[in-house]
Design a protein around this motif. Structure first.
Motif, PDB file in Angstrom:
ATOM      1  N   GLN A   1       2.851   5.834  -3.016  1.00 19.46           N
ATOM      2  CA  GLN A   1       3.976   6.639  -3.490  1.00 19.46           C
ATOM      3  C   GLN A   1       4.029   6.625  -5.021  1.00 19.46           C
ATOM      4  O   GLN A   1       4.122   7.671  -5.662  1.00 19.46           O
TER       5      GLN A   1
ATOM      6  N   SER B   1      -3.243   8.783  13.556  1.00 15.73           N
ATOM      7  CA  SER B   1      -3.350   7.744  12.534  1.00 15.73           C
ATOM      8  C   SER B   1      -2.787   6.415  13.038  1.00 15.73           C
ATOM      9  O   SER B   1      -1.598   6.312  13.358  1.00 15.73           O
TER      10      SER B   1
ATOM     11  N   ASP C   1       6.311  17.769  -0.016  1.00 13.86           N
ATOM     12  CA  ASP C   1       5.743  16.607   0.696  1.00 13.86           C
ATOM     13  C   ASP C   1       6.497  15.366   0.230  1.00 13.86           C
ATOM     14  O   ASP C   1       6.870  14.509   1.037  1.00 13.86           O
TER      15      ASP C   1
ATOM     16  N   ARG D   1       0.828  -1.202   0.000  1.00 14.90           N
ATOM     17  CA  ARG D   1       0.000   0.000   0.000  1.00 14.90           C
ATOM     18  C   ARG D   1       0.871   1.265   0.000  1.00 14.90           C
ATOM     19  O   ARG D   1       0.597   2.233  -0.718  1.00 14.90           O
TER      20      ARG D   1
ATOM     21  N   ASN E   1       2.301  11.110  11.699  1.00 13.78           N
ATOM     22  CA  ASN E   1       2.008  11.926  10.505  1.00 13.78           C
ATOM     23  C   ASN E   1       2.166  13.408  10.843  1.00 13.78           C
ATOM     24  O   ASN E   1       2.674  14.195  10.034  1.00 13.78           O
TER      25      ASN E   1
ATOM     26  N   GLY F   1      -3.941  11.778   8.289  1.00  9.86           N
ATOM     27  CA  GLY F   1      -4.583  12.280   9.501  1.00  9.86           C
ATOM     28  C   GLY F   1      -3.575  12.593  10.596  1.00  9.86           C
ATOM     29  O   GLY F   1      -2.504  11.989  10.671  1.00  9.86           O
TER      30      GLY F   1
ATOM     31  N   GLY G   1      -5.616  13.208  -2.662  1.00 12.07           N
ATOM     32  CA  GLY G   1      -6.364  14.396  -3.070  1.00 12.07           C
ATOM     33  C   GLY G   1      -5.632  15.356  -3.992  1.00 12.07           C
ATOM     34  O   GLY G   1      -6.101  15.635  -5.103  1.00 12.07           O
TER      35      GLY G   1
ATOM     36  N   LYS H   1       8.179   2.547   7.860  1.00  9.40           N
ATOM     37  CA  LYS H   1       8.235   3.991   7.574  1.00  9.40           C
ATOM     38  C   LYS H   1       8.670   4.705   8.841  1.00  9.40           C
ATOM     39  O   LYS H   1       7.966   4.669   9.853  1.00  9.40           O
TER      40      LYS H   1
ATOM     41  N   ASN I   1      -2.606   3.907  11.072  1.00 18.03           N
ATOM     42  CA  ASN I   1      -1.772   3.435   9.955  1.00 18.03           C
ATOM     43  C   ASN I   1      -0.323   3.868  10.154  1.00 18.03           C
ATOM     44  O   ASN I   1       0.612   3.095   9.943  1.00 18.03           O
TER      45      ASN I   1
ATOM     46  N   ASP J   1      -2.590  18.072   3.539  1.00 18.03           N
ATOM     47  CA  ASP J   1      -3.447  16.877   3.568  1.00 18.03           C
ATOM     48  C   ASP J   1      -2.679  15.604   3.180  1.00 18.03           C
ATOM     49  O   ASP J   1      -3.066  14.510   3.585  1.00 18.03           O
TER      50      ASP J   1
ATOM     51  N   THR K   1       1.506   8.827  -7.154  1.00 18.67           N
ATOM     52  CA  THR K   1       1.662  10.286  -7.246  1.00 18.67           C
ATOM     53  C   THR K   1       2.522  10.689  -8.444  1.00 18.67           C
ATOM     54  O   THR K   1       2.376  11.793  -8.958  1.00 18.67           O
ATOM     55  N   GLU K   2       3.414   9.795  -8.860  1.00 20.74           N
ATOM     56  CA  GLU K   2       4.405  10.182  -9.876  1.00 20.74           C
ATOM     57  C   GLU K   2       3.763  10.396 -11.252  1.00 20.74           C
ATOM     58  O   GLU K   2       3.864  11.489 -11.810  1.00 20.74           O
TER      59      GLU K   2
HETATM   60  N1  BYC Z   1      -6.003  12.062   0.009  1.00 24.26           N
HETATM   61  O1  BYC Z   1      -4.358   6.979   8.602  1.00 24.26           O
HETATM   62  P1  BYC Z   1      -4.532   8.070   7.618  1.00 24.26           P
HETATM   63  C1  BYC Z   1       5.338  12.805  -4.040  1.00 24.26           C
HETATM   64  C2  BYC Z   1      -6.401   8.080   3.215  1.00 24.26           C
HETATM   65  S1  BYC Z   1       4.282  13.190  -2.752  1.00 24.26           S
HETATM   66  C3  BYC Z   1      -6.799  10.978  -0.069  1.00 24.26           C
HETATM   67  O2  BYC Z   1      -4.962   9.387   8.080  1.00 24.26           O
HETATM   68  P2  BYC Z   1      -2.049   7.323   6.584  1.00 24.26           P
HETATM   69  C4  BYC Z   1       5.258  13.654  -5.233  1.00 24.26           C
HETATM   70  C5  BYC Z   1      -5.408   6.984   3.540  1.00 24.26           C
HETATM   71  O3  BYC Z   1      -4.840   6.429   2.350  1.00 24.26           O
HETATM   72  C6  BYC Z   1       4.543  11.894  -1.561  1.00 24.26           C
HETATM   73  N2  BYC Z   1      -6.796   9.994   0.855  1.00 24.26           N
HETATM   74  O4  BYC Z   1      -3.259   8.300   6.778  1.00 24.26           O
HETATM   75  C7  BYC Z   1       5.059  15.011  -5.132  1.00 24.26           C
HETATM   76  C8  BYC Z   1      -6.249   6.017   4.329  1.00 24.26           C
HETATM   77  O5  BYC Z   1      -7.036   5.287   3.405  1.00 24.26           O
HETATM   78  P3  BYC Z   1      -7.505   3.770   3.711  1.00 24.26           P
HETATM   79  C9  BYC Z   1       3.738  10.637  -1.821  1.00 24.26           C
HETATM   80  C10 BYC Z   1      -5.962  10.119   1.898  1.00 24.26           C
HETATM   81  O6  BYC Z   1      -2.513   6.101   5.947  1.00 24.26           O
HETATM   82  C11 BYC Z   1       4.947  15.789  -6.282  1.00 24.26           C
HETATM   83  C12 BYC Z   1      -7.217   6.928   5.089  1.00 24.26           C
HETATM   84  O7  BYC Z   1      -7.219   8.179   4.354  1.00 24.26           O
HETATM   85  N3  BYC Z   1       4.162   9.593  -0.953  1.00 24.26           N
HETATM   86  O8  BYC Z   1       6.079  11.901  -3.948  1.00 24.26           O
HETATM   87  O9  BYC Z   1      -1.211   7.286   7.787  1.00 24.26           O
HETATM   88  C13 BYC Z   1       5.084  15.201  -7.520  1.00 24.26           C
HETATM   89  C14 BYC Z   1      -6.772   7.150   6.518  1.00 24.26           C
HETATM   90  O10 BYC Z   1      -5.465   7.600   6.459  1.00 24.26           O
HETATM   91  C15 BYC Z   1      -5.122  11.223   2.047  1.00 24.26           C
HETATM   92  C16 BYC Z   1       3.446   9.100   0.056  1.00 24.26           C
HETATM   93  O11 BYC Z   1       2.331   9.523   0.296  1.00 24.26           O
HETATM   94  C17 BYC Z   1      -5.166  12.232   1.047  1.00 24.26           C
HETATM   95  N4  BYC Z   1      -4.392  13.332   1.099  1.00 24.26           N
HETATM   96  O12 BYC Z   1      -1.142   8.255   5.655  1.00 24.26           O
HETATM   97  C18 BYC Z   1       5.295  13.835  -7.612  1.00 24.26           C
HETATM   98  C19 BYC Z   1       4.080   8.013   0.884  1.00 24.26           C
HETATM   99  N5  BYC Z   1      -4.430  11.072   3.206  1.00 24.26           N
HETATM  100  O13 BYC Z   1      -6.244   2.946   3.766  1.00 24.26           O
HETATM  101  C20 BYC Z   1       5.405  13.061  -6.481  1.00 24.26           C
HETATM  102  C21 BYC Z   1       3.275   6.793   0.998  1.00 24.26           C
HETATM  103  C22 BYC Z   1      -4.817   9.925   3.752  1.00 24.26           C
HETATM  104  O14 BYC Z   1      -8.241   3.840   4.999  1.00 24.26           O
HETATM  105  N6  BYC Z   1       2.020   7.011   1.664  1.00 24.26           N
HETATM  106  N7  BYC Z   1      -5.730   9.341   2.966  1.00 24.26           N
HETATM  107  O15 BYC Z   1      -8.346   3.434   2.506  1.00 24.26           O
HETATM  108  C23 BYC Z   1       1.873   7.121   3.009  1.00 24.26           C
HETATM  109  O16 BYC Z   1       2.809   7.108   3.740  1.00 24.26           O
HETATM  110  C24 BYC Z   1       0.485   7.249   3.561  1.00 24.26           C
HETATM  111  O17 BYC Z   1      -0.371   6.493   2.771  1.00 24.26           O
HETATM  112  C25 BYC Z   1      -0.047   8.706   3.649  1.00 24.26           C
HETATM  113  C26 BYC Z   1      -1.377   8.694   4.461  1.00 24.26           C
HETATM  114  C27 BYC Z   1       0.990   9.631   4.251  1.00 24.26           C
HETATM  115  C28 BYC Z   1      -0.460   9.226   2.300  1.00 24.26           C
END
Ligand code: BYC
Length: 469
Positions: free
Chosen positions: A117, A301, A214, A112, A353, A298, A192, A313, A303, A294, A120-121
């Motif tokens: 990650q 969290s 971010d 996941r 977070n 959250g 988002g 992480k 997660n 955003d 987003t690309e």
């Molecule tokens: N929009 O426990 P929660 C980059 C979902 S940018 C929609 O609060 P969690 C780039 C969440 O998925 C970096 N949904 O948050 C920049 C979860 O859904 P499920 C990208 C959202 O999971 C420019 C639910 O809400 N990399 O590289 O701790 C150009 C509850 O979530 C959002 C990463 O993000 C949102 N904003 O953390 C190109 C790293 N936020 O599972 C590239 C990988 C939360 O209940 N991702 N939700 O359905 C992560 O580490 C985590 O997934 C997050 C969210 C930090 C995004």
């Protein structure tokens, strides 16, 4: 291995020794190219662009500059070299050797994170697809394309991990990464901000300043991962990310500088002279900054707590902390209880977070300080500010309430009545778009933007960064 092989897919992971994986990635490659041609920069595929390409992952050798047609860019797989005896630096597995394979019980969580990650690309490339048509200079046009090809490579980085470590599920996820589309109602991108329109260069500079930043913090915490291949790939991605944030910070800085020059003209009306006035710039900052807040998820969290506990992480620069399990620690944050904002301590693991977001906010403020210094040096009275982290949130504990940019809790109706003071309006959008006339003569620049401080890689400003003829 630091030098990249010159295969169909350039890599430093000895891809040719694993024929199955190589074949799977070679089967994905044409689909990626099809996606790039359909969703990548519109109208410039056949042009020569002066791009930086990685030829080695060593600090001294990875940046090679030359003219390339974008579909011929050498997208590849580059991981930082393995560190012998690396140990897991945080969480419940602190001190154990890092994993070279995915532990079974962590498979879903890790997949996941990698898919989020990875998603987003390509999303950002899709958002920026039409911007080339209104570039304010050849220098900026080239920077846009550099950012775009590198986001494409970052997608490759995540797809490599999915193909290598997640079997059939991973291959399916890699397909889906090419199928979702930014802003599509039926198949949107996951997060988002990556579904928001990026219609003009003011938004592009805000996006690369705030949203790419971010990326820096997310990649940094994933680069701490106990899953070693993820850590190594994120470390290399961070070197590329730095340029994207440079484009954003200097881009906004150049708009600020130009606005100041125009404010000092007789009358001082920036818009009347075809510039972007600072109040309008502040509204676009409010928008992209809060969309980017955003992206950290959250404030509270489970997660985040689970990912930290599992060792997947970590925190930004985990080394700086004295203690790496955070089991007995708490974190103070503002929460809304019975209609008022109160300060409350929550268990540190669930607040991670927010810890990362707080680091990000400090980093953003440093850039604002530099822009504000420019304004002060021009002898003008205006301060660009970051709105409160509670303002205009759509994710997390503040999203059910309405706050002013100063952080004051107000009713939804009061907020709606003042929205146009704080966020871009349709009229702002029409005005900013009206400025977006392409400037394509080498060395020339649009009237709403100051020239860059210097050219790319020591070249002059009037170098032909993109050959359009
Ligand atoms: N929009 O426990 P929660 C980059 C979902 S940018 C929609 O609060 P969690 C780039 C969440 O998925 C970096 N949904 O948050 C920049 C979860 O859904 P499920 C990208 C959202 O999971 C420019 C639910 O809400 N990399 O590289 O701790 C150009 C509850 O979530 C959002 C990463 O993000 C949102 N904003 O953390 C190109 C790293 N936020 O599972 C590239 C990988 C939360 O209940 N991702 N939700 O359905 C992560 O580490 C985590 O997934 C997050 C969210 C930090 C995004």
């Amino acid at each position: 291995m630091t030098v990249l092989s010159d295969e169909l897919i350039p890599n430093n992971v000895d891809l040719s020794s694993d024929r199955r994986l190589q074949r799977a990635l070679e089967a994905w490659q044409p689909k990626f190219i099809d996606w790039w041609k359909e969703m990548g920069p519109d109208g410039f595929m056949a042009k020569d662009v002066f791009l930086r390409t990685a030829i080695s992952v060593e600090a001294s050798g990875w940046a090679h500059f030359d003219y390339v047609k974008m579909p011929d860019y050498r997208w590849g797989i580059f991981l930082e070299p393995r560190q012998a005896d690396r140990k897991i630096g945080f969480g419940d597995h602190l001190g154990e050797p890092v994993w070279q394979e995915v532990p079974g019980e962590m498979r879903n969580m890790l997949r996941r994170l990698i898919v989020t990650q990875g998603d987003t690309e390509p999303a950002s490339v899709e958002q920026q697809r039409l911007l080339g048509q209104t570039a304010p200079s050849l220098y900026d046009l080239r920077n846009l394309f550099q950012v775009n090809v590198e986001e494409g490579r970052h997608l490759w980085a995540m797809v490599y991990l999915l193909h290598t470590y997640f079997g059939r599920d991973g291959r399916e996820e890699a397909e889906e990464l090419l199928q979702r589309r930014s802003g599509d109602v039926d198949r949107p991108r996951i997060l988002g901000a990556f579904n928001e329109p990026n219609n003009h260069w003011l938004s592009f500079f805000m996006f690369t300043m705030f949203t790419d930043r971010d990326g820096k913090y997310q990649l940094s915490s994933l680069s701490e991962s106990g899953f070693d291949p993820l850590a190594r790939t994120c470390r290399f991605m961070l070197t590329e990310e730095a340029h994207h944030m440079f484009v954003g910070e200097t881009g906004v800085g150049r708009i600020v500088k130009r606005a100041c020059e125009l404010m000092k003209q007789p009358g001082g009306d920036v818009r009347a002279q075809g510039g972007i006035d600072l109040p309008t710039l502040q509204k676009y900052l409010n928008l992209w900054y809060t969309l980017s807040l955003d992206l950290f998820g959250g404030e509270i969290s489970s997660n985040a707590a689970d990912a930290f506990a599992a060792g997947l992480k970590g925190r930004h620069k985990e080394d700086r902390y004295a203690e790496h399990t955070v089991l007995d620690q708490s974190y103070g944050m503002n929460v809304v209880e019975q209609g008022t904002v109160v300060h409350k301590d929550v268990a540190m693991r669930t607040a991670l977070n927010e810890v990362l977001r707080a680091e990000y906010i400090k980093d953003c403020q440093r850039a604002l300080d530099r822009w504000n210094k420019t304004i002060a040096e021009e002898g003008l009275d205006f301060t660009i500010v970051l709105p409160s982290n509670r303002f205009h949130r759509q994710i997390g504990i503040y999203s059910d309430h309405a706050f002013t940019p100063g952080g004051e809790l107000i009713t939804r109706d009061a907020w709606n009545a003042r929205r146009s003071e704080w966020l871009p309006t349709e009229t702002d959008e029409v005005y900013v778009k009206s400025l977006m006339q392409p400037v394509v003569e080498p060395g020339k620049i649009a009237g709403w933007l100051a020239p860059p401080a210097k050219g790319i890689n020591g070249l002059p400003e009037d170098f032909e960064y993109v050959r359009l003829a």
